[in-house]
Design an enzyme around this catalytic site. Structure first.
Site, PDB file in Angstrom:
ATOM      1  N   ASN A   5       0.861  -1.181   0.000  1.00 22.37           N
ATOM      2  CA  ASN A   5       0.000   0.000   0.000  1.00 22.37           C
ATOM      3  C   ASN A   5       0.901   1.237   0.000  1.00 22.37           C
ATOM      4  O   ASN A   5       1.413   1.640   1.034  1.00 22.37           O
ATOM      5  CB  ASN A   5      -0.898  -0.023   1.250  1.00 22.37           C
ATOM      6  CG  ASN A   5      -1.774   1.213   1.359  1.00 22.37           C
ATOM      7  OD1 ASN A   5      -1.908   1.974   0.394  1.00 22.37           O
ATOM      8  ND2 ASN A   5      -2.366   1.419   2.523  1.00 22.37           N
ATOM      9  N   LYS A   7       0.131   4.227  -0.423  1.00 20.57           N
ATOM     10  CA  LYS A   7      -0.521   5.465   0.042  1.00 20.57           C
ATOM     11  C   LYS A   7      -0.214   6.606  -0.947  1.00 20.57           C
ATOM     12  O   LYS A   7      -0.166   6.348  -2.147  1.00 20.57           O
ATOM     13  CB  LYS A   7      -0.095   5.792   1.475  1.00 20.57           C
ATOM     14  CG  LYS A   7      -0.271   4.586   2.409  1.00 20.57           C
ATOM     15  CD  LYS A   7      -0.159   4.933   3.847  1.00 20.57           C
ATOM     16  CE  LYS A   7      -0.307   3.668   4.689  1.00 20.57           C
ATOM     17  NZ  LYS A   7      -0.343   3.926   6.106  1.00 20.57           N
ATOM     18  N   HIS A  93      -9.940   2.073   4.764  1.00 21.71           N
ATOM     19  CA  HIS A  93      -8.674   2.295   5.476  1.00 21.71           C
ATOM     20  C   HIS A  93      -8.881   3.360   6.553  1.00 21.71           C
ATOM     21  O   HIS A  93      -9.592   4.344   6.342  1.00 21.71           O
ATOM     22  CB  HIS A  93      -7.578   2.723   4.488  1.00 21.71           C
ATOM     23  CG  HIS A  93      -6.216   2.654   5.102  1.00 21.71           C
ATOM     24  ND1 HIS A  93      -5.765   3.590   5.998  1.00 21.71           N
ATOM     25  CD2 HIS A  93      -5.223   1.743   4.975  1.00 21.71           C
ATOM     26  CE1 HIS A  93      -4.540   3.259   6.400  1.00 21.71           C
ATOM     27  NE2 HIS A  93      -4.188   2.138   5.784  1.00 21.71           N
ATOM     28  N   GLU A  95      -7.104   5.715   7.576  1.00 24.89           N
ATOM     29  CA  GLU A  95      -6.746   7.093   7.220  1.00 24.89           C
ATOM     30  C   GLU A  95      -7.913   7.787   6.532  1.00 24.89           C
ATOM     31  O   GLU A  95      -8.180   8.967   6.747  1.00 24.89           O
ATOM     32  CB  GLU A  95      -5.482   7.092   6.343  1.00 24.89           C
ATOM     33  CG  GLU A  95      -4.239   6.774   7.171  1.00 24.89           C
ATOM     34  CD  GLU A  95      -3.111   6.133   6.389  1.00 24.89           C
ATOM     35  OE1 GLU A  95      -3.198   6.023   5.152  1.00 24.89           O
ATOM     36  OE2 GLU A  95      -2.123   5.724   7.032  1.00 24.89           O
ATOM     37  N   GLU A 161      -6.017  -3.756  10.834  1.00 28.21           N
ATOM     38  CA  GLU A 161      -4.935  -2.799  11.060  1.00 28.21           C
ATOM     39  C   GLU A 161      -5.239  -1.971  12.302  1.00 28.21           C
ATOM     40  O   GLU A 161      -6.020  -1.006  12.231  1.00 28.21           O
ATOM     41  CB  GLU A 161      -4.797  -1.851   9.867  1.00 28.21           C
ATOM     42  CG  GLU A 161      -4.467  -2.539   8.573  1.00 28.21           C
ATOM     43  CD  GLU A 161      -3.850  -1.560   7.568  1.00 28.21           C
ATOM     44  OE1 GLU A 161      -2.698  -1.757   7.201  1.00 28.21           O
ATOM     45  OE2 GLU A 161      -4.523  -0.601   7.198  1.00 28.21           O
ATOM     46  N   GLY A 167       2.091   3.033  10.996  1.00 31.71           N
ATOM     47  CA  GLY A 167       3.101   4.083  10.905  1.00 31.71           C
ATOM     48  C   GLY A 167       3.844   4.365  12.207  1.00 31.71           C
ATOM     49  O   GLY A 167       4.581   5.336  12.307  1.00 31.71           O
ATOM     50  N   SER A 204       2.834  -1.299  10.637  1.00 32.65           N
ATOM     51  CA  SER A 204       4.273  -1.336  10.920  1.00 32.65           C
ATOM     52  C   SER A 204       4.925  -2.697  10.681  1.00 32.65           C
ATOM     53  O   SER A 204       5.853  -3.068  11.400  1.00 32.65           O
ATOM     54  CB  SER A 204       4.554  -0.837  12.343  1.00 32.65           C
ATOM     55  OG  SER A 204       4.233   0.529  12.428  1.00 32.65           O
TER      56      SER A 204
HETATM   57  P1  PGA Z   1       2.430   0.955   7.749  1.00 32.63           P
HETATM   58  O1  PGA Z   1       1.003   1.165   7.050  1.00 32.63           O
HETATM   59  O2  PGA Z   1       2.951  -0.388   7.291  1.00 32.63           O
HETATM   60  O3  PGA Z   1       3.280   2.091   7.244  1.00 32.63           O
HETATM   61  O4  PGA Z   1       2.208   0.998   9.227  1.00 32.63           O
HETATM   62  C1  PGA Z   1       0.115   0.112   6.869  1.00 32.63           C
HETATM   63  C2  PGA Z   1      -1.184   0.620   6.298  1.00 32.63           C
HETATM   64  O5  PGA Z   1      -1.690   1.647   6.780  1.00 32.63           O
HETATM   65  O6  PGA Z   1      -1.750   0.029   5.359  1.00 32.63           O
END
Ligand code: PGA
Length: 242
Positions: A5, A7, A93, A95, A161, A167, A204
């Site tokens: 992903n 982003k 997601h 976010e 998640e 993150g 992460s």
């Molecule tokens: P990350 O993001 O691996 O940077 O923690 C995962 C995600 O939000 O899909």
């Protein structure tokens, strides 16, 4: 499945370097387990490179707008995503839930749209730190899953998640992931829907944590953000499971 992903990251040159690197590092059977979700503006180019260089990697989009909003400036619907090579779409997601206030009613429309356009779905769920601290994790996740329960879907994967792990540099513990994935699996299996591809973990993940996480019985894949941007690290994650 190993889901990259990206982003809101990437460029044309990063895309071609990444695909070339993954193509050289992973054999075809491992490539088959990889799904790249770049920003939508790179999907068409990614699809061209994949077919020209005979790679075995699938593509997914990070968002979809429901068909019903045809006069939506900036909108991109499922048919458009399909036409540029997308097989999957990420919906829900955290976010987008947080920043764009995407609620269940909109997520439900997105799921319907994905289904009508023959897209497979990665549906993300996750609890906040506060939910976790107040022991509401399973309750919150089951609530988020209600959207999936109510909609007819093609193949779909749930991506668990925990919002507090995304993150942060630290994935959830093995015990925690094990316990939560088993709750999610039991819940989704109880819906008796076809096409359930299992539960992936995200938050992460990197090559130092991937092997242990993947060894958990209820983990069917990884959704990888930051660590997917460098093809070497992404490939190390895929190879850690080999
Ligand atoms: P990350 O993001 O691996 O940077 O923690 C995962 C995600 O939000 O899909």
């Amino acid at each position: 499945m190993f889901i990259a992903n990206w982003k809101m990251n990437g460029s044309q040159s990063m895309l071609s370097d990444w695909l070339e690197g993954v193509g050289k590092t992973l054999d075809k059977s491992l490539q088959k387990r990889c799904l790249l979700c770049p920003p939508v503006c790179f999907l068409s180019e990614a699809s061209n490179i994949i077919s020209k260089t005979n790679l075995n990697i699938s593509l997914g989009a990070q968002n979809i707008d429901p068909n019903s909003f045809s006069s939506l400036t900036g909108g991109i619907d499922g048919a458009m995503l399909k036409s540029v090579g997308s097989e999957f779409v990420i919906i829900g997601h955290s976010e987008r839930r947080e920043v764009f206030k995407e609620r269940d009613s909109l997520l439900s429309k997105k799921l319907i749209s994905a289904s009508e356009n023959g897209l497979k779905v990665i549906f993300c769920i996750g609890e906040s730190l506060r939910d976790k601290e107040e022991n509401r994790t399973v309750k919150v996740l089951k609530q988020q899953l209600q959207t999936v329960k109510k909609v007819e879907l093609n193949d779909f994967m749930i991506a668990y998640e925990p919002v507090w792990a995304i993150g942060s540099g630290t994935a959830a513990t093995i015990d925690y992931i094990d316990k939560v994935h088993s709750e999610i699996n039991d819940e989704v299996i109880s819906y008796q829907k076809g096409g359930f591809l299992g539960v992936s973990y995200g938050g992460s993940v990197d090559s130092s944590s991937s092997k242990d996480i993947l060894s958990i019985k209820g983990v069917q894949g990884l959704l990888i953000g930051g660590a997917s941007l460098q093809y070497q690290e992404f490939c190390n994650i895929v190879l850690s499971n080999n």
